[in-house]
Scaffold this active site. Structure first.
Site, PDB file in Angstrom:
ATOM      1  N   TYR A  67       0.827  -1.203   0.000  1.00 42.78           N
ATOM      2  CA  TYR A  67       0.000   0.000   0.000  1.00 42.78           C
ATOM      3  C   TYR A  67       0.863   1.255   0.000  1.00 42.78           C
ATOM      4  O   TYR A  67       1.903   1.298   0.683  1.00 42.78           O
ATOM      5  CB  TYR A  67      -0.879   0.052   1.255  1.00 42.78           C
ATOM      6  CG  TYR A  67      -2.087  -0.851   1.224  1.00 42.78           C
ATOM      7  CD1 TYR A  67      -3.258  -0.460   0.587  1.00 42.78           C
ATOM      8  CD2 TYR A  67      -2.069  -2.091   1.851  1.00 42.78           C
ATOM      9  CE1 TYR A  67      -4.381  -1.272   0.574  1.00 42.78           C
ATOM     10  CE2 TYR A  67      -3.194  -2.911   1.850  1.00 42.78           C
ATOM     11  CZ  TYR A  67      -4.340  -2.494   1.206  1.00 42.78           C
ATOM     12  OH  TYR A  67      -5.448  -3.298   1.193  1.00 42.78           O
ATOM     13  N   TYR A 105      -1.384  -9.739   0.639  1.00 42.87           N
ATOM     14  CA  TYR A 105      -0.311  -9.282   1.521  1.00 42.87           C
ATOM     15  C   TYR A 105      -0.482  -9.867   2.921  1.00 42.87           C
ATOM     16  O   TYR A 105      -1.569 -10.224   3.339  1.00 42.87           O
ATOM     17  CB  TYR A 105      -0.216  -7.758   1.552  1.00 42.87           C
ATOM     18  CG  TYR A 105      -1.339  -7.056   2.257  1.00 42.87           C
ATOM     19  CD1 TYR A 105      -1.252  -6.755   3.617  1.00 42.87           C
ATOM     20  CD2 TYR A 105      -2.482  -6.681   1.566  1.00 42.87           C
ATOM     21  CE1 TYR A 105      -2.285  -6.122   4.261  1.00 42.87           C
ATOM     22  CE2 TYR A 105      -3.523  -6.040   2.216  1.00 42.87           C
ATOM     23  CZ  TYR A 105      -3.423  -5.771   3.560  1.00 42.87           C
ATOM     24  OH  TYR A 105      -4.437  -5.146   4.204  1.00 42.87           O
ATOM     25  N   ARG A 150      -3.997 -11.635   3.529  1.00 42.87           N
ATOM     26  CA  ARG A 150      -5.251 -11.178   2.933  1.00 42.87           C
ATOM     27  C   ARG A 150      -5.327 -11.652   1.490  1.00 42.87           C
ATOM     28  O   ARG A 150      -4.345 -11.600   0.761  1.00 42.87           O
ATOM     29  CB  ARG A 150      -5.338  -9.639   2.918  1.00 42.87           C
ATOM     30  CG  ARG A 150      -5.406  -8.922   4.252  1.00 42.87           C
ATOM     31  CD  ARG A 150      -6.549  -9.348   5.157  1.00 42.87           C
ATOM     32  NE  ARG A 150      -7.836  -9.636   4.524  1.00 42.87           N
ATOM     33  CZ  ARG A 150      -8.729  -8.738   4.089  1.00 42.87           C
ATOM     34  NH1 ARG A 150      -8.484  -7.465   4.198  1.00 42.87           N
ATOM     35  NH2 ARG A 150      -9.873  -9.115   3.565  1.00 42.87           N
ATOM     36  N   HIS A 182      -7.773  -7.928  -2.824  1.00 41.75           N
ATOM     37  CA  HIS A 182      -9.066  -7.269  -2.592  1.00 41.75           C
ATOM     38  C   HIS A 182      -8.970  -5.789  -2.914  1.00 41.75           C
ATOM     39  O   HIS A 182      -7.885  -5.204  -2.907  1.00 41.75           O
ATOM     40  CB  HIS A 182      -9.525  -7.456  -1.142  1.00 41.75           C
ATOM     41  CG  HIS A 182      -8.615  -6.808  -0.131  1.00 41.75           C
ATOM     42  ND1 HIS A 182      -7.464  -7.418   0.322  1.00 41.75           N
ATOM     43  CD2 HIS A 182      -8.683  -5.608   0.503  1.00 41.75           C
ATOM     44  CE1 HIS A 182      -6.857  -6.624   1.188  1.00 41.75           C
ATOM     45  NE2 HIS A 182      -7.568  -5.514   1.309  1.00 41.75           N
ATOM     46  N   HIS A 220     -10.934  -2.252  -1.596  1.00 44.14           N
ATOM     47  CA  HIS A 220     -11.867  -1.660  -0.631  1.00 44.14           C
ATOM     48  C   HIS A 220     -12.829  -0.731  -1.369  1.00 44.14           C
ATOM     49  O   HIS A 220     -12.405   0.028  -2.258  1.00 44.14           O
ATOM     50  CB  HIS A 220     -11.111  -0.833   0.403  1.00 44.14           C
ATOM     51  CG  HIS A 220     -10.171  -1.633   1.256  1.00 44.14           C
ATOM     52  ND1 HIS A 220     -10.511  -2.109   2.494  1.00 44.14           N
ATOM     53  CD2 HIS A 220      -8.895  -2.036   1.051  1.00 44.14           C
ATOM     54  CE1 HIS A 220      -9.483  -2.770   3.024  1.00 44.14           C
ATOM     55  NE2 HIS A 220      -8.483  -2.735   2.155  1.00 44.14           N
TER      56      HIS A 220
END
Lengths: 237, 209
Positions: free
Chosen positions: A103, A142, A152, A155, A157
Site C-alpha cells: 500500500y 499481503y 489477505r 481485494h 476496498h
C-alpha cells in the site's frame, strides 16, 4: 419514507475474535434501534464537477513516467437497492494495494516495493442507471499480523454513500477463484456463506477489451426504502 | 413451497482496515492525488450560523485511543435544514454552500479528530416532534466490522436535550450523557469535546439506524 431495517444476520457482528483487532474495538452493549428520521434518511450529495477526469483511472491517475506494473483490469457494476432499483449519482470510492500487495501508506512497512506509477485510489459517481466503472491493476495478496501466517486475499476496498446516511457502507471486493478467500478471518466475520459469495467478483470476459484489459463485475446492494403501502407514491418510493 | 420474494440482499460490510486513508484521505496516507479533496471543514465564509469546533478521541476497550479511525459527520444547517431533497420542512431555508457533511481521521500521533463546522438548528423528528440540535456520526476503522452510528448533542442545549425523542428512547438515563458534548469557551471559537468510547465503562450509545 424510511429504509428497510438492516438484516444483521447477514452482516458481521462487532465482536468477532477470529479477527483479533475487533475484540477491543467492538461495543459490549446492544445497538439502540432507531426508526429513521430526517437525520438518517438524508445524506450528502456529490456532483460530477467535484471529480477530476482521471479519478476513476488508477492506471493513469498517479502515473509519473509510465504505466504501473500488474494485470490491467476493469472493475464495473451497478449500485442497486434491495428493491432492485438503481442508485444513481452516488459516490463510490475505492482503494487498494499495488500488484505486489504494498500500500502507498506511511504506516505500511511490508517489504514488497512501492510502484512509482501507482497511487491506489480512485472514485466515481454512478450514472442514472446506477452504473460505475474504473480501471486499475489487480492488487496482490499481503501478509498481516493476525495469526502468525495470515495473508489477505487480493481485494479492493469500496466506500459507498447511497442517498441517505443510513445506507453508508464500506466493504471489500474479492476476486473469483482466489484460494486465500476461504482462509481469511476478515472474510469469515460474515456469518452467511451467500453474503460472502456476493463479495466475490466474477471474471467478465464479455466486458473485457481484447489484447488490453480484463474485466471483473461487482454489483453493490444498499438498503431499500419503504413508503407506506397504498399511500401515494409520488416520491417514487 | 411459496413464491419467492424478489428483494435483493444488502451487500455485507467489511472493515475499512488500517489504510482507509489511502482512499478517503490520501493526504493523511502521505500522498497527493486528487485535485479536489474532501475535508473536515464544513463551513465557509458564507455559511450562516455559529462557528464551532468539535474535537475528541475514539477509545477502545483497553482505554487506548485509536490512531487509525475515520469519522464522518452529517448535520443540518443553522436553520435545522438538511441539504437534501427529502427534507421538506417548511421552516428555515437550505444554505446552498453548506453540504452538511465532512470527514476526517484521528491523528496518527495525538489520536485527536477535529471538525470545523457550525452549530446545527432544531430538526423535526418523527411524528413532528422536534429533535434537539445534534450531529450524526459514523465511525469506521481497523477492527470495526461495520460502521458505528452515533449522535452528538450539545451540553448547552439542556432543555432541548431533555425533550429530545431519541435521547429519551435510551432506557438507562445514565447512558444518555455519553452522547452529550461539553462546551469550552476559552478559545476564540467554542470547542465541543466529544470522546467516543467503543467499549466498557462509559461506552457510547451506538444506534442501529
Amino acid at each position: 419514507m424510511e429504509f428497510y431495517q438492516r438484516d444483521r444476520t447477514l452482516q458481521p457482528a462487532g465482536y468477532t475474535p477470529i479477527y483479533k483487532t475487533s475484540v477491543a474495538r467492538s461495543p459490549r452493549q446492544s445497538l439502540m434501534s432507531l426508526q429513521g428520521s430526517l437525520s438518517e434518511i438524508t445524506g450528502p450529495v456529490f456532483g460530477q464537477n467535484e471529480l477530476g477526469p482521471l479519478d476513476n483511472d488508477l492506471i493513469r491517475n498517479y502515473a509519473k513516467d509510465g504505466d504501473p506494473i500488474g494485470e490491467r483490469i476493469f472493475v464495473h457494476g451497478r449500485v442497486l437497492d434491495e428493491n432492485n432499483r438503481p442508485v444513481p449519482n452516488t459516490l463510490v470510492e475505492f482503494w487498494q494495494a499495488n500488484a505486489g500487495g504494498r500500500y502507498r501508506h506511511k504506516k505500511d512497512t511490508y517489504l514488497a516495493p512501492i510502484d512509482p506509477n501507482f497511487g491506489g485510489c480512485g472514485r466515481a459517481l454512478t450514472d442514472e442507471n446506477g452504473y460505475y466503472f474504473f480501471r486499475t491493476i489487480k492488487p496482490g495478496p499481503y501478509p498481516w499480523r493476525n495469526y502468525v501466517n495470515s495473508w489477505r486475499p487480493a481485494h479492493i476496498h469500496f466506500s459507498v454513500f447511497g442517498s441517505g446516511f443510513a445506507q453508508r457502507l464500506i466493504t471489500q471486493m474479492y476476486f473469483e477463484g482466489d484460494p486465500l478467500i476461504k482462509e481469511c478471518p476478515i472474510v469469515h466475520v460474515i456469518p452467511d456463506e451467500d453474503a460472502i459469495n456476493r463479495l466475490i467478483a466474477p471474471i467478465d470476459l464479455k466486458g473485457s477489451v481484447p489484447l488490453d484489459t480484463i474485466a471483473y463485475k461487482f454489483d453493490i446492494v444498499l438498503r431499500g426504502r419503504r413508503s407506506t403501502l397504498f399511500e401515494n407514491r409520488l416520491e417514487g418510493n | 413451497m411459496v413464491q419467492s420474494l424478489d428483494y435483493l440482499k444488502e451487500t455485507a460490510s467489511q472493515t475499512a482496515g488500517p489504510y482507509v486513508h489511502i482512499g478517503l484521505i490520501p493526504s493523511q496516507a502521505g500522498f497527493d492525488i486528487f485535485e479536489n479533496n474532501f475535508t473536515n471543514v464544513l463551513a465557509d465564509e458564507n455559511t450562516r450560523g455559529e462557528r464551532i469546533i468539535i474535537e475528541g478521541r475514539v477509545i477502545d476497550g483497553t482505554g487506548t485511543p485509536l490512531r487509525d479511525a475515520l469519522l464522518e459527520i452529517w448535520q443540518a444547517n443553522a436553520d435545522g435544514r438538511y441539504n437534501h431533497q427529502l427534507d421538506r420542512q417548511k421552516s428555515g431555508k437550505v444554505d446552498e454552500g453548506f453540504r452538511g457533511w465532512g470527514r476526517t481521521g484521528t491523528d496518527f500521533d495525538t489520536a485527536v479528530y477535529r471538525f470545523e463546522t457550525i452549530k446545527p438548528g432544531v430538526v423535526s423528528g418523527r411524528n413532528g416532534k422536534d429533535m434537539a440540535p445534534h450531529i450524526n456520526f459514523w465511525i469506521v476503522a481497523r477492527g470495526i466490522n461495520i460502521g458505528l452510528n452515533t449522535r452528538m448533542y450539545f451540553a448547552d442545549e439542556q432543555e432541548a436535550n431533555a425533550a429530545d425523542p431519541v435521547l429519551n428512547l435510551i432506557e438507562q438515563k445514565t447512558r444518555r450523557k455519553t452522547l452529550i458534548a461539553d462546551r469550552d469557551d476559552s478559545g476564540s471559537i467554542p470547542v465541543y469535546r466529544f470522546d467516543i468510547i467503543l467499549q466498557g465503562d462509559g461506552e457510547t450509545v451506538f444506534f442501529d439506524i
